[in-house]
Design a protein around this motif. Structure first.
Motif, PDB file in Angstrom:
ATOM      1  N   GLY A  30     -10.845  -0.019  -5.456  1.00 38.28           N
ATOM      2  CA  GLY A  30     -11.343   1.175  -6.135  1.00 38.28           C
ATOM      3  C   GLY A  30     -11.704   2.272  -5.161  1.00 38.28           C
ATOM      4  N   ARG A  31     -12.404   3.264  -5.676  1.00 42.97           N
ATOM      5  CA  ARG A  31     -12.894   4.374  -4.854  1.00 42.97           C
ATOM      6  C   ARG A  31     -14.301   4.704  -5.336  1.00 42.97           C
ATOM      7  N   ASN A  32     -15.263   4.595  -4.425  1.00 39.44           N
ATOM      8  CA  ASN A  32     -16.652   4.845  -4.761  1.00 39.44           C
ATOM      9  C   ASN A  32     -16.930   6.344  -4.646  1.00 39.44           C
ATOM     10  N   ALA A  33     -17.156   6.992  -5.770  1.00 41.62           N
ATOM     11  CA  ALA A  33     -17.392   8.437  -5.789  1.00 41.62           C
ATOM     12  C   ALA A  33     -18.702   8.807  -5.106  1.00 41.62           C
ATOM     13  N   VAL A  34     -19.699   7.938  -5.174  1.00 40.32           N
ATOM     14  CA  VAL A  34     -20.984   8.221  -4.540  1.00 40.32           C
ATOM     15  C   VAL A  34     -20.818   8.240  -3.018  1.00 40.32           C
ATOM     16  N   THR A  35     -20.098   7.279  -2.481  1.00 44.63           N
ATOM     17  CA  THR A  35     -19.843   7.231  -1.039  1.00 44.63           C
ATOM     18  C   THR A  35     -19.036   8.442  -0.602  1.00 44.63           C
TER      19      THR A  35
END
Length: 69
Positions: A30-35
């Protein structure tokens, strides 16, 4: 009303950082938007530090402020 010779001005931007949800056991898929947003804020801080070297004779240096995440 007071007469002024100049105005500092203002620019506003709205940035949208998108992620991709995945199961917690496979975060690499996935891709962590917060990071991603945190990295963006850190880069903006570096950019703001660079702006501090550009002084204006009336207003001093420009500034860059992250107001909301």
């Amino acid at each position: 009303m007071a007469l002024v010779v100049a105005n500092r001005g203002l620019m506003n931007y709205r940035l949208i950082v998108k992620g991709a949800s995945v199961h917690a056991s496979t975060p690499e898929l996935g891709r962590n938007a917060v990071t991603a947003a945190a990295r963006l804020v850190l880069e903006l801080e570096v950019l703001g530090d660079g702006l501090a070297t550009r002084r204006h004779h009336l207003f001093g240096p420009p500034n860059l402020t992250v107001g909301t995440i």
